[in-house]
Every structure is written in structure tokens, then in C-alpha cells.
Design a protein around this motif. Sequence first.
Motif, PDB file in Angstrom:
ATOM      1  N   ASP A  49       0.831  -1.212   0.000  1.00 37.88           N
ATOM      2  CA  ASP A  49       0.000   0.000   0.000  1.00 37.88           C
ATOM      3  C   ASP A  49       0.861   1.256   0.000  1.00 37.88           C
ATOM      4  N   GLU A  50       1.948   1.260   0.757  1.00 34.96           N
ATOM      5  CA  GLU A  50       2.844   2.423   0.771  1.00 34.96           C
ATOM      6  C   GLU A  50       3.433   2.661  -0.615  1.00 34.96           C
ATOM      7  N   ILE A  51       3.846   1.576  -1.245  1.00 38.86           N
ATOM      8  CA  ILE A  51       4.440   1.709  -2.585  1.00 38.86           C
ATOM      9  C   ILE A  51       3.408   2.234  -3.574  1.00 38.86           C
ATOM     10  N   PHE A  52       2.167   1.685  -3.514  1.00 39.52           N
ATOM     11  CA  PHE A  52       1.109   2.155  -4.406  1.00 39.52           C
ATOM     12  C   PHE A  52       0.846   3.650  -4.203  1.00 39.52           C
ATOM     13  N   ASP A  53       0.789   4.070  -2.936  1.00 41.85           N
ATOM     14  CA  ASP A  53       0.461   5.469  -2.642  1.00 41.85           C
ATOM     15  C   ASP A  53       1.556   6.424  -3.074  1.00 41.85           C
ATOM     16  N   ASP A  54       2.817   6.061  -2.846  1.00 43.85           N
ATOM     17  CA  ASP A  54       3.907   6.999  -3.072  1.00 43.85           C
ATOM     18  C   ASP A  54       4.528   6.907  -4.478  1.00 43.85           C
ATOM     19  N   VAL A  55       4.642   5.710  -5.011  1.00 47.42           N
ATOM     20  CA  VAL A  55       5.248   5.565  -6.338  1.00 47.42           C
ATOM     21  C   VAL A  55       4.203   5.762  -7.433  1.00 47.42           C
ATOM     22  N   TRP A  56       3.031   5.182  -7.244  1.00 50.20           N
ATOM     23  CA  TRP A  56       1.971   5.319  -8.255  1.00 50.20           C
ATOM     24  C   TRP A  56       1.000   6.437  -7.905  1.00 50.20           C
ATOM     25  N   GLN A  57       1.236   7.112  -6.803  1.00 49.14           N
ATOM     26  CA  GLN A  57       0.465   8.293  -6.396  1.00 49.14           C
ATOM     27  C   GLN A  57      -1.028   8.019  -6.361  1.00 49.14           C
ATOM     28  N   GLY A  58      -1.379   6.835  -5.838  1.00 46.97           N
ATOM     29  CA  GLY A  58      -2.783   6.526  -5.626  1.00 46.97           C
ATOM     30  C   GLY A  58      -3.508   5.952  -6.826  1.00 46.97           C
ATOM     31  N   ARG A  59      -2.858   5.884  -8.019  1.00 49.79           N
ATOM     32  CA  ARG A  59      -3.513   5.300  -9.190  1.00 49.79           C
ATOM     33  C   ARG A  59      -3.701   3.803  -8.971  1.00 49.79           C
ATOM     34  N   HIS A  60      -4.766   3.271  -9.523  1.00 50.11           N
ATOM     35  CA  HIS A  60      -5.059   1.850  -9.323  1.00 50.11           C
ATOM     36  C   HIS A  60      -4.009   1.004 -10.049  1.00 50.11           C
ATOM     37  N   VAL A  61      -3.355   0.137  -9.300  1.00 49.93           N
ATOM     38  CA  VAL A  61      -2.353  -0.772  -9.845  1.00 49.93           C
ATOM     39  C   VAL A  61      -2.581  -2.141  -9.216  1.00 49.93           C
TER      40      VAL A  61
END
Length: 615
Positions: A49-61
Motif C-alpha cells: 500500500d505504501e508503494i502504491f500510494d507513493d510511487v503510483w500516487q494513488g492510481r489503481h495498480v
Amino acid sequence: MVLYQFGTIEIDTVNFRLTNNGDECAVEPQVFDLIVYLIKHRDRVLTRDEIFDDVWQGRHVSDTSLSNHIKSARRVLEDTAQQQLIIKTVRGRGYQFVAKIQERPRPSRVIPKPKKSNTVLFIATIASLLTIIVFLVLNPQSLNQQNEYVASQHFETIAVLPLINVSPNTEIDFLGLALTDQIIGRLNYIEQFSVRPSALIRQFNDTSQSPVEIGKALNVDYILSGNYLKHENKIRLNIEFINVSTNGLIWREDVDLDYVNIFELQDAVAKITYDKFNLEQEENPTSKSTDLTPTHPAAYEYYLRSIAYPLTEKGDALAIAMLEQSIALEDSFAPAYAELGIRVHQLSAHGIQGKQSSDEAEAYLFKALALNPHSLNALANLTVLYTDTGALLKALETSQRMLEINPNYADAYFSLGYVYRYAGMLDSSIQMMEKALSIDSTNKKFRSAGVSYYSVGRYEEAHRIFDLDAGTAFTLSWHAILYHRQDEIERAVEYFDQAISAAPDGYFALDSKAYKLAMLGKKNEGLRAVKRLENTLITDSEARYFWALYYSAMGDRDNSIRIMKEVVEAGYYNLPAFNSDPFLDFIRDDPEFVKIMSIAHKGREAFKTAAKTLK
């Protein structure tokens, strides 16, 4: 702002580069960002979740996508899921970077991705305003001049330097280059201006040189430089317009912009433009430019990274990776397709990667023109593609379209010179190349003009022009060829060896080996080297022509005749080169060669006749 180092790997977060033993590695932007994020937080395990939020900036991955990115990161770092010496998977929790890292500070600043979508509107607004300010200063006259392949009598050469963010908000650092790129793109459509390209300007993003020193290095009349500051919903832009020859400040302007009400600002600026030039709205020259900034900020950043890569096989491959990522995020940005088209064509025509094709490159360029029919970059690149593949009349017509848009566009004259060389009209080719160089004497792309001078025996001038892109395998190889023609064999060998060392896995290394062996009379090795060249599937007729030279020099009559016939039938009619090259002496009196020269002559004359109807 650091440089990370572990083992043979070095990661430069300022220039977005990852190298292994000094060699730059192709890495997708999102994978690069993931690696840097893991390194920055290597003191702990990072959850998905941290990686999704910070690297993908909240975009659905999806979880699968993240796993694939981790796999790609390990591959580029020479790690594996079995070893996990660099990136460790902590089952049920996440991932941690575990390799021992050395950090070195960098003086230059990072250009991070913006997180607010309205920065895109800000780019367009400021770019429009700065363009108008330049208009108001230079106050060009009528924009409706006739063109007969003659540049306007008066035009100004300008370099727009990357603007500097002086606010503590580092999230808008990247706007410095973004704004510069937008301004340059708009100014390219004004025929009174010749503007240095974005790819050339980026090298001055972090430099201690003064604007005047940069202006002299770029051989321009004027420099536009400045900085910007954002505070709450206000932007202050400080800009200076400098005369390079006198070191005089022509003007300095402080502009305060309302960050919220930007559309009214654009309308106001447009009205000033029309009033100043006494133009109706539909006559506004900037209306030809519909290369809007992408609505996705990361897409624009990937595009900006791509144009910074050099015109080498490795640079093309890295640029393609960036551009594919940009288009995946935003599929309606014409400049990205235009740049992707020429990079793919470069690999098809001059590289050794058979996956790339001229048809694929053409499709990308057509997509760019579908989005913006007046895209000068797409038209310039399409002209080169048409020329390389023998569609000379299409290439000529496309060059003329560029001149209709801007009679002072240097790339249009270079393109004409390129077409005329393939058509065997060397006087016209050199005339057009000289016009291009008189407008923009620093454009590395114009290095190819040296081949026109080589074809007519003007070797010293060719040396000088090839040095527009000094140190590359392309340029080193051509210096070697010129030294051979100047009977300086030892220097030719030296430069061939340098070309081979500069890019040992590239096309020009293979070509340099073949030429060197042919020059030294090493027949058996040389013939094997030419066979390796034929296996590269190169499409450029001019490059293939040299294979015929090597076969002839080593006494292989049949293969030399075969290649000569192929390149002439493909539309390469460079008779001055054919008639003067000593490598062809072995087959010069052969009846088949004489017949091929007759076909080339007829092709050149047919082109001349058809070209007259296009003017």
C-alpha cells in the motif's frame, strides 16, 4: 539530490540514469522510480500500500503489476527472486532494499513529478505569456512572406534557457524545463525566429555559465532566461531578455499571474498578440501549434526525459522506453509520437535491432500529424524516413510543407539538403545544408550534412560539420573515412578504432570494422565483416551503398553489383559519390555497373523533372 552507488551499479536521481560499470542501462521510468523509492526507505520494510500510494500516487495498480515491476527492478540490478541480495521480499509484509549503499551529494536539483493536475494549465499559460513578451520586444513585421526556398531576409536567433524555481516548493521544479520546452515549441512557428531546440538546451539546466556565455556557445543573437516563484495561488515570473553580442539587458519583466483565473489571462494575452500584429484571430501564427501539454504530468515528464537522450543506438533505445511510457499515460500528445517515430526509424535505418521497422516509425509520425497537422518535428522526421526508404518526391513535398509553415525553419532546409543528396543533386544539397547551418549552426542533427561535402571531395568542411556531434561512433567513423580519402591511413585506422570502442555493440562499430579491413586489404576477414553488416537488416540506402564499396574493394564483383543495383533501384542516385569513390574502381568498367549508373542517371533526371512540378 544524491547519487547512489552499490557494487557496479550507480543511480543518478538528477538525470534519471542507471549505469552498470559505466554503461547506461535501459530502465522504464516507473521501475526507476520504484528502485529509488526502495533505496530512500531502505531502513524498513515497505508495504504494498505504501508503494502504491507513493510511487503510483494513488492510481489503481494490480498486485501482479507491482510484482512485475519488482521483477524488472531485480533484473536491471542483476538480482533474482531466488538470491534477493538487493531487493528482499518479506512474505506477508512487503519489500526492502537490503544492499549496502554509498551516497554522494549532487549539486544539481531533482525534477520530481508534480502531484497537482493544474500545473499543466500553468505551463500553457506561462508559455503563452513568454512567447508574447518575445513578440512584443522583437516586433516582427508582416508574417505573410512568399517563399521560394529562400529564408526571410531578417530573423532573430534565440535560445530559451531552463527557467529556475526559486521557491521552496520543489514539486514544481520540473516546470523549469517544461516551460522552456513549451516556449520553444511555440516560437518555432514564427518565421522571424530561429530557436535552438529543447534537446540542445537541456544541457544547461544545471550550469555555472552565464547566459551570455551560453549564448555565445549556441551562436545566438538573444537569450531568454529567468525564474519563477509560486506562493499560494499566485505565480511571479521574472524574465530577462539579453543581447548576446553586447551583453546588454534589453528588458527585464516581473509578471504576476493569478493561478486560478488562467483562461481569462490566456484570452487577454491572445488579444494583445492580435492587436500588436494587426492580425485577425485565424491569422495568428501560433494557432498552427496544437501541440498541447499532456493532461497527465508524468506523461510530460517522460517525454522531456526522452528528448534529452543522444542520437545514438543506446540513446534511441532509452528514449523509446520513455516515450512508450509517456504514451501509455497520455495517448493524445503529438510531440511524443513525433519523437517516437524518429527514434524507431533511427534504429530501423541505422541500428541493429530488427524489431524496429520503417512502417512502425511511419505509423507513429502519421499519428503525430493526425493530432497536429502542422507538427514541424513530425514533418521533419517524416522527410528523413521517406528519403531513407527511397520515396524522394514524398520527402520533397513534406519539406515544402515545413517551409510553408515557417520559411526560417532550419530543419526544413536540412531536410531538403538530405533529399537532394539522395537524388544526386549535390550542389542543391550543399546549398540547402548551408542555409540550415546558417540558421542553426549548433544542431547535432545536422551532422549528416557532412556526407554531402564528402560526396564532392570537400573533406575539411566535412570534418568540421561532423564535429557538430563530436565523439560519437557516427562522427568518429566518418572522420576515419575522410582521413582515408585524404591518404592519411594511420589516422584513419586510429579513428576507426575509436569508433569501434565508442559503441562496440552498435552498427557503426560493425561498419567501421568492415571499412577498415577493406582499406587494409584484409579480404577474408573483410568479407565476413560485410556479411555481418548484411545480417543487420538496415533499411537506409546510403548505409547499404557502403556495403557495395567494401565488396568491390575486396574483389567480390557479384555482391558489389548486387548491392549497387539494390540501392539505386531503392532511390539512391548519388552519382558524384559513385563516380569518385576509389573502392568502386574494381567494377567501374563492368557492363553491369555501367548499366546501373545509367539507371541512376535516369532516376536523377526523372526526380528533377518531377520536382519542378511541385514548386
